[in-house]
Scaffold this motif. Structure first.
Motif, PDB file in Angstrom:
ATOM      1  N   ARG A 164      -5.954   6.755  13.825  1.00  0.00           N
ATOM      2  CA  ARG A 164      -6.795   6.877  15.329  1.00  0.00           C
ATOM      3  C   ARG A 164      -8.359   6.632  15.196  1.00  0.00           C
ATOM      4  N   LYS A 165      -8.853   5.865  16.142  1.00  0.00           N
ATOM      5  CA  LYS A 165     -10.162   5.374  16.129  1.00  0.00           C
ATOM      6  C   LYS A 165     -11.150   6.525  15.993  1.00  0.00           C
ATOM      7  N   GLY A 166     -11.983   6.864  15.232  1.00  0.00           N
ATOM      8  CA  GLY A 166     -12.776   7.932  15.038  1.00  0.00           C
ATOM      9  C   GLY A 166     -12.364   8.873  14.300  1.00  0.00           C
ATOM     10  N   CYS A 167     -11.218   9.173  13.911  1.00  0.00           N
ATOM     11  CA  CYS A 167     -10.429  10.277  13.024  1.00  0.00           C
ATOM     12  C   CYS A 167     -10.649   9.995  11.708  1.00  0.00           C
ATOM     13  N   GLY A 168      -9.512   9.283  10.869  1.00  0.00           N
ATOM     14  CA  GLY A 168      -9.365   9.124   9.493  1.00  0.00           C
ATOM     15  C   GLY A 168      -9.305  10.302   8.757  1.00  0.00           C
ATOM     16  N   ASN A 169      -8.681  11.194   9.319  1.00  0.00           N
ATOM     17  CA  ASN A 169      -8.762  12.502   8.315  1.00  0.00           C
ATOM     18  C   ASN A 169      -7.081  12.432   7.934  1.00  0.00           C
ATOM     19  N   THR A 170      -7.001  13.218   6.696  1.00  0.00           N
ATOM     20  CA  THR A 170      -5.726  13.095   6.032  1.00  0.00           C
ATOM     21  C   THR A 170      -5.010  14.388   6.651  1.00  0.00           C
ATOM     22  N   PHE A 171      -3.640  14.168   6.855  1.00  0.00           N
ATOM     23  CA  PHE A 171      -2.660  15.206   7.291  1.00  0.00           C
ATOM     24  C   PHE A 171      -1.377  15.160   6.880  1.00  0.00           C
ATOM     25  N   THR A 172      -0.531  16.084   7.352  1.00  0.00           N
ATOM     26  CA  THR A 172       0.775  16.131   7.095  1.00  0.00           C
ATOM     27  C   THR A 172       1.465  16.455   8.493  1.00  0.00           C
ATOM     28  N   GLU A 173       2.720  15.694   8.559  1.00  0.00           N
ATOM     29  CA  GLU A 173       3.292  16.162   9.720  1.00  0.00           C
ATOM     30  C   GLU A 173       3.662  17.518  10.134  1.00  0.00           C
ATOM     31  N   LYS A 174       3.829  18.251   8.948  1.00  0.00           N
ATOM     32  CA  LYS A 174       4.215  19.683   9.077  1.00  0.00           C
ATOM     33  C   LYS A 174       3.075  20.423   9.799  1.00  0.00           C
ATOM     34  N   ASP A 175       2.035  20.114   9.624  1.00  0.00           N
ATOM     35  CA  ASP A 175       0.883  20.690  10.202  1.00  0.00           C
ATOM     36  C   ASP A 175       0.158  19.879  11.196  1.00  0.00           C
ATOM     37  N   ASN A 176       0.670  18.806  11.826  1.00  0.00           N
ATOM     38  CA  ASN A 176       0.388  18.125  12.909  1.00  0.00           C
ATOM     39  C   ASN A 176       0.688  18.699  14.180  1.00  0.00           C
ATOM     40  N   HIS A 177      -0.240  19.009  15.188  1.00  0.00           N
ATOM     41  CA  HIS A 177      -0.011  19.428  16.437  1.00  0.00           C
ATOM     42  C   HIS A 177      -0.645  18.613  17.554  1.00  0.00           C
ATOM     43  N   GLN A 178      -0.828  18.969  18.698  1.00  0.00           N
ATOM     44  CA  GLN A 178      -1.213  18.256  19.989  1.00  0.00           C
ATOM     45  C   GLN A 178      -2.765  18.290  19.923  1.00  0.00           C
ATOM     46  N   GLU A 179      -3.521  19.055  19.042  1.00  0.00           N
ATOM     47  CA  GLU A 179      -4.894  19.289  19.071  1.00  0.00           C
ATOM     48  C   GLU A 179      -5.632  18.811  17.857  1.00  0.00           C
ATOM     49  N   ALA A 180      -4.829  18.506  16.981  1.00  0.00           N
ATOM     50  CA  ALA A 180      -5.308  18.346  15.328  1.00  0.00           C
ATOM     51  C   ALA A 180      -6.134  17.223  15.368  1.00  0.00           C
ATOM     52  N   GLY A 219      -5.536  14.960  20.171  1.00  0.00           N
ATOM     53  CA  GLY A 219      -4.172  14.666  20.490  1.00  0.00           C
ATOM     54  C   GLY A 219      -3.737  14.854  19.044  1.00  0.00           C
ATOM     55  N   TRP A 220      -2.314  14.117  18.726  1.00  0.00           N
ATOM     56  CA  TRP A 220      -1.602  14.280  17.685  1.00  0.00           C
ATOM     57  C   TRP A 220      -2.207  13.110  16.484  1.00  0.00           C
ATOM     58  N   HIS A 221      -2.191  13.408  15.350  1.00  0.00           N
ATOM     59  CA  HIS A 221      -2.541  12.611  14.380  1.00  0.00           C
ATOM     60  C   HIS A 221      -1.409  11.595  14.512  1.00  0.00           C
ATOM     61  N   ASP A 222      -1.966  10.323  14.099  1.00  0.00           N
ATOM     62  CA  ASP A 222      -1.016   9.042  14.079  1.00  0.00           C
ATOM     63  C   ASP A 222      -1.456   8.217  13.029  1.00  0.00           C
ATOM     64  N   ALA A 223      -0.417   7.983  11.868  1.00  0.00           N
ATOM     65  CA  ALA A 223      -0.719   7.296  10.688  1.00  0.00           C
ATOM     66  C   ALA A 223      -0.344   5.602  11.160  1.00  0.00           C
ATOM     67  N   ASN A 224       0.217   5.344  12.212  1.00  0.00           N
ATOM     68  CA  ASN A 224       0.505   4.108  12.669  1.00  0.00           C
ATOM     69  C   ASN A 224       0.470   4.296  14.154  1.00  0.00           C
ATOM     70  N   PRO A 225      -0.880   4.129  14.775  1.00  0.00           N
ATOM     71  CA  PRO A 225      -0.997   4.224  16.322  1.00  0.00           C
ATOM     72  C   PRO A 225      -0.428   2.782  17.098  1.00  0.00           C
ATOM     73  N   GLN A 226      -0.413   1.801  16.421  1.00  0.00           N
ATOM     74  CA  GLN A 226       0.255   0.375  16.773  1.00  0.00           C
ATOM     75  C   GLN A 226       1.748   0.692  17.164  1.00  0.00           C
TER      76      GLN A 226
END
Length: 229
Positions: A164-180, A219-226
């Motif tokens: 996502r534009k402006g993020c670029g952080n590393t994450f896992t789906e296990k820890d992903n949530h709607q305000e991550a 929002g949620w982290h997204d590795a493939n927003p497209q």
């Protein structure tokens, strides 16, 4: 920027890694040494000619220069493109409107203009048929039935990079949530030497200041927003 462990974040564009000043080796940093170019709707690094039309992909292009990490923020200004060619406003048949478009900077650059309307394709020019449509029609006429594409299987503990534009952080789906994720939902805007985000209506002159504009949405982290579009 310094962490609690005394490590510094490299300020070179394209790197952004943490390093220790006592163990800063030559060639440990990979970065972009030249300023960015913005022209014809594309973004390009002047140092290595890597380019992209998508801004998030542009920021993810790997660096082309190696050296030591640096904690000093580089002074980078967007360089004018020597080969930039501005599109000509389309002839509408209305002489007054055509004259206004010719004098309007946004119209000359091919951008949408609220005063004169969007640039529309000229009449008589057929729209290109998507390749997928042609392939589908050919497959149906030949009686070939394609197998369904299997759904993707994700490892919830696998590390991914948020695109996502402006993020670029590393994450896992296990820890992903709607305000991550903190990100910019709107497109980047480059106009009249200003750079900013349409979503939060913040514009600055310098490119390094543009990179520091804080995200305006969660929002949620997204590795493939497209894929989610």
């Amino acid at each position: 920027m310094t962490t609690t462990t005394g490590r510094l974040r490299c300020q070179r564009i394209g790197c952004d890694e943490f390093f220790s000043p006592d163990n800063n080796l030559e060639n440990s940093c990979t970065y972009h040494s030249g300023p960015p170019l913005f022209h014809d709707g594309g973004k390009e690094w002047s140092c290595c000619k890597q380019r992209s039309h998508d801004f998030s992909d542009f920021l993810s292009l790997p660096g082309c220069t190696k050296g030591k990490h640096s904690s000093e923020k580089p002074v980078v200004k967007a360089a004018p493109s020597p080969n930039a060619r501005l599109p000509q406003p389309i002839n509408t048949g209305n002489s007054a409107l055509d004259a206004a478009k010719a004098a309007c900077i946004r119209c000359r650059q091919g951008f949408f203009c609220s005063d004169h309307g969007a640039q529309q394709p000229t009449a008589g020019v057929a729209k290109p048929v998507p390749a997928t449509t042609v392939q589908t029609a050919a497959s149906e006429s030949s009686g070939i039935v394609k197998k369904a594409v299997p759904s993707k299987v994700f490892d919830i503990n696998a590390k991914q990079v948020c695109k996502r534009k402006g993020c670029g952080n590393t994450f896992t789906e296990k820890d992903n949530h709607q305000e991550a994720c903190n990100y910019h939902p709107g497109p980047a805007v480059f106009h009249d030497r200003l750079r900013g985000w349409k979503c939060c209506d913040v514009h600055v002159k310098e490119f390094d200041e543009f990179l520091e504009i804080p995200p305006c949405a969660k929002g949620w982290h997204d590795a493939n927003p497209q894929d989610a579009a």
